[in-house]
Design an enzyme around this catalytic site. Structure first.
Site, PDB file in Angstrom:
ATOM      1  NE  ARG A 176      -3.247  -0.147   2.884  1.00 46.10           N
ATOM      2  CZ  ARG A 176      -3.698  -0.583   4.059  1.00 46.10           C
ATOM      3  NH1 ARG A 176      -3.550   0.169   5.149  1.00 46.10           N
ATOM      4  NH2 ARG A 176      -4.282  -1.762   4.158  1.00 46.10           N
ATOM      5  CG  HIS A 221      -0.890  -3.029   4.282  1.00 48.62           C
ATOM      6  ND1 HIS A 221      -1.191  -4.162   3.551  1.00 48.62           N
ATOM      7  CD2 HIS A 221      -1.695  -3.072   5.378  1.00 48.62           C
ATOM      8  CE1 HIS A 221      -2.140  -4.848   4.164  1.00 48.62           C
ATOM      9  NE2 HIS A 221      -2.459  -4.215   5.284  1.00 48.62           N
ATOM     10  CG  ASP A 228      -5.068  -6.391   4.804  1.00 42.44           C
ATOM     11  OD1 ASP A 228      -4.357  -6.742   5.765  1.00 42.44           O
ATOM     12  OD2 ASP A 228      -5.347  -5.199   4.570  1.00 42.44           O
ATOM     13  CD  GLU A 287      -6.553  -4.605  10.657  1.00 40.22           C
ATOM     14  OE1 GLU A 287      -6.836  -3.387  10.704  1.00 40.22           O
ATOM     15  OE2 GLU A 287      -5.705  -5.078   9.858  1.00 40.22           O
ATOM     16  CG  HIS A 290      -2.791  -6.889   9.228  1.00 42.46           C
ATOM     17  ND1 HIS A 290      -2.794  -5.632   8.651  1.00 42.46           N
ATOM     18  CD2 HIS A 290      -1.555  -7.043   9.753  1.00 42.46           C
ATOM     19  CE1 HIS A 290      -1.608  -5.065   8.822  1.00 42.46           C
ATOM     20  NE2 HIS A 290      -0.838  -5.909   9.490  1.00 42.46           N
TER      21      HIS A 290
END
Length: 317
Positions: A176, A221, A228, A287, A290
């Site tokens: 990301r 990320h 994910d 999460e 993740h």
């Protein structure tokens, strides 16, 4: 450059109305596209997706589970997620890296996940409008997943293991860019924009997202070795039921949450978690989807090149 999708207000209103009207287990198609040969489709508009059947075949866009009211089983007042905090990274090791930085030419490079792990299904949510912001996110020029070579190699081992058990990995996000994280920060700072609140943070006021750690100014990320993902059942042709949707802000998303989860949902979470951990990935306590490669090659570097197969091809040669 990425051509950003525009969605008429009336269409978005229809989309939200459909999702609100559904029960916790309602299936709603999403505005998504994949970036791999084995399960590729062209970009779909929201209008086209809303007209699609909920049961799709291989090669078509997959429906996603939208579970409104997912947080009803618990209170939100005591939520204090343990997240990857910027303070946990040594300041002198944090190096913002742009697309032209020579550090990207290091021996440990990035790879397209479609090429490195061809069995993986990709549903890159931040390229689409179906995410907690409600619009395509900056930096996502194509619906591609990119990872460091080391992370992709480890994920290939995970993929081989779950395929042998009748599943495939389904990836929502991988590398990301920092520009996307900056987009999240701007969105979180605008407390008037709550268009996706009912689906991703129904039990939280938007103003607490920074304090409770759901939004941060840095993301693991951006270091390139975090992914994910969920499991896709090849027998049913659907995602397995994890008891909560990807990117839901609340206790239900914690891997150790039991609450009202069924035995099947708990076992599905356990299956994904054990497969990832057995091949060198560490989970996040807040999460279930993740995971970060424990031996990540760039532990203190946050990259900012775009998510784009064309840029990747030019720069990696």
């Amino acid at each position: 450059m990425r051509k950003k999708a525009t969605i008429p207000a009336v269409i978005m209103g229809m989309f939200l109305a459909i999702m609100v009207a559904g029960s916790y287990g309602k299936t709603v198609p999403s505005d998504l596209a994949y970036c791999q040969e084995s399960d590729s489709v062209s970009a779909h508009t929201l209008e086209e997706v809303l007209a699609a059947d909920s049961g799709t075949e291989k090669g078509q866009i997959q429906a996603v589970e939208v579970k409104a009211g997912a947080g009803e089983a618990f209170g939100s007042g005591d939520l204090k997620p343990e997240v990857e905090k910027e303070a946990e990274i040594e300041p002198n090791r944090v190096e913002p890296v742009t697309a032209k930085n020579e550090s990207l030419k290091a021996s440990s490079k990035f790879v397209l996940l479609a090429e490195a792990v061809p069995d993986v299904i990709q549903e890159i949510r931040y390229y689409s409008t179906y995410n907690f912001v409600g619009e395509p996110i900056d930096g996502y020029e194509e619906p591609c997943a990119i990872l460091t070579k080391e992370a992709a190699t480890a994920l290939k081992e995970v993929s081989d293991e779950v395929v042998a058990k009748g599943y495939r990995l389904k990836v929502y996000d991988a590398y990301r860019p920092q520009s996307a994280v900056d987009h999240f920060v701007r969105w979180a700072s605008d407390e008037s924009d709550i268009r996706m609140k009912a689906y991703f943070y129904p039990d939280l006021e938007k103003g607490v997202l920074f304090d409770q750690g759901y939004i941060g100014r840095k993301s693991g990320h951006s270091r390139g070795s975090t992914v994910d993902l969920t499991l896709f059942d090849m027998k049913t042709g659907k995602e397995v039921d994890m008891g909560g949707t990807f990117d839901y802000f609340g206790r239900r998303s914690h891997p150790d949450y039991t609450g009202d989860l069924t035995e099947e949902q708990l076992n599905n979470r356990k299956l994904l978690r054990e497969a990832m951990m057995s091949h060198g990935f560490k989970p996040l306590s807040t999460e279930w989807w993740h995971f970060t490669l424990e031996q990540e090659p760039y532990p203190g570097t946050y990259f900012n090149f775009p998510v784009s197969s064309s840029w990747y091809t030019d720069e990696q040669q």
